[in-house]
Every structure is written in C-alpha cells, then in structure tokens.
Design a protein around this motif. Structure first.
Motif, short mmCIF file in Angstrom:
data_model
loop_
_atom_site.label_atom_id
_atom_site.label_comp_id
_atom_site.label_asym_id
_atom_site.label_seq_id
_atom_site.Cartn_x
_atom_site.Cartn_y
_atom_site.Cartn_z
N HIS A 143 0.95 -0.70 -15.15
CA HIS A 143 -0.42 -0.23 -15.38
C HIS A 143 -0.49 1.30 -15.43
CE1 HIS A 143 -4.76 0.01 -15.15
NE2 HIS A 143 -4.63 0.78 -14.07
N LEU A 144 0.16 1.97 -14.48
CA LEU A 144 0.03 3.42 -14.35
C LEU A 144 0.88 4.22 -15.34
CD1 LEU A 144 -0.01 3.87 -10.47
CD2 LEU A 144 -1.94 4.03 -12.05
N GLU A 176 3.77 -4.49 -11.22
CA GLU A 176 2.48 -4.56 -11.91
C GLU A 176 1.79 -3.20 -11.92
OE1 GLU A 176 0.15 -7.56 -9.98
OE2 GLU A 176 1.54 -9.15 -10.52
N LEU A 177 1.79 -2.53 -10.78
CA LEU A 177 1.16 -1.21 -10.69
C LEU A 177 1.89 -0.20 -11.57
CD1 LEU A 177 -1.03 0.54 -9.45
CD2 LEU A 177 0.54 1.00 -7.55
N GLY A 233 2.33 1.55 -3.41
CA GLY A 233 1.27 1.92 -4.34
C GLY A 233 0.92 3.40 -4.26
N ARG A 291 1.49 6.05 -7.31
CA ARG A 291 0.36 6.86 -7.80
C ARG A 291 0.70 8.34 -7.78
NH1 ARG A 291 -2.07 2.43 -5.61
NH2 ARG A 291 -3.72 1.49 -6.84
N GLU A 304 0.82 -1.21 0.00
CA GLU A 304 0.00 0.00 0.00
C GLU A 304 0.86 1.26 0.00
OE1 GLU A 304 -2.27 -3.38 1.04
OE2 GLU A 304 -0.53 -2.63 2.10
N ARG A 350 4.00 -6.65 -6.87
CA ARG A 350 2.84 -5.76 -6.96
C ARG A 350 3.23 -4.36 -7.42
NH1 ARG A 350 -0.65 -6.64 -1.64
NH2 ARG A 350 -1.93 -5.04 -2.67
#
Length: 148
Positions: free
Chosen positions: A66-67, A62-63, A27, A31, A24, A59
C-alpha cells in the motif's frame, strides 16, 4: 562505510525483529521508511525479518504494498537468516532478493566501528572496561551458561 565520518544508523533506521515484534512496531517502521519526508537519505534496515510471526508478516507485506505507491525512492534492506528464507516475509519479497558479499575486509569494518564506538574522554566511563575505551563490547563463550 565509504568514509569513516559517515554516521552509524540511528535508532529510527533499524528494526530488530523478534517473534514478539508487533504489527504496530513494523507498521511504524515501514511508515518512516516509505512515507516521503525531509528526513534525508536514510537507509532503513529490518534485521531478522524471518523471525516475525505469520500474522505480523502478512500485515507488513500488505502495508508495504500500500505505502510503496507513495514513494518510489525508498531505501529498505531486509536481512534474514538464509536458513529461514522460506518463511513468509523473505518469500514475499523474494523477487527483490540480492545475495550480498561484503565489499570491505573484516579489518576495515572493525576499524570503522572502532572509530564510532570509541569514547573520547574515558575518565570515569564504563568504557574503560572494554579494550581501547570502546563504549560497546561483545562477550561470548563457546560454553553456554558460564556467567557472561
């Protein structure tokens, strides 16, 4: 560091990774870095990314994949220990790897940091303890456990 007036990174631009850093936390950091907003030209830095657990690293990758489609002008630096460059995250980003050599001398870097860490009015500040009224100091010893 091109100018002494350039500010140091803010708390939201740096993630100091440890084995306990959660997915988290990573992440949220990614972001902030990869989702376009009116935050200016910030440079985001993950320190010791090689310390992240395998699951968190997977993770995070992967994030990131994606972003990054939403922002092609992100500025992200991932710093790792060169002795652990075979851990997951450094390996996953190895095609972006750049071996960096500092462009400034040690004394220039020290002067820049002193400019930003000096307390203006050291009257009743704890900074009076450190040399030249600095609000940050490093205490180290070659002998472990000597009460630093």
């Amino acid at each position: 560091m091109n100018s002494p007036e350039q500010p140091l990174p803010t708390f939201d631009e740096v993630l100091l990774c440890t084995p306990q850093t959660s997915a988290e936390q990573v992440g949220l950091f990614l972001r902030r870095c990869l989702i376009p907003c009116h935050g200016g030209d910030k440079i985001y830095t993950m320190l010791f990314a090689d310390e992240l657990s395998y699951d968190v690293s997977c993770r995070a990758e992967e994030l990131f994949q994606h972003l990054q489609r939403y922002n092609s002008s992100y500025r992200l630096i991932i710093l790792c220990n060169c002795e652990r460059e075979n851990s997951y995250l450094p390996s996953a980003f190895s095609h972006y790897k750049v071996h960096m050599i500092p462009q400034r001398s040690r004394s220039e870097i020290q002067q820049y940091l002193q400019h930003h860490f000096r307390v203006a009015q050291p009257s009743s500040s704890a900074a009076a303890v450190f040399k030249q009224h600095m609000c940050v100091g490093v205490v180290s010893s070659k002998r472990a456990g000597m009460g630093k």
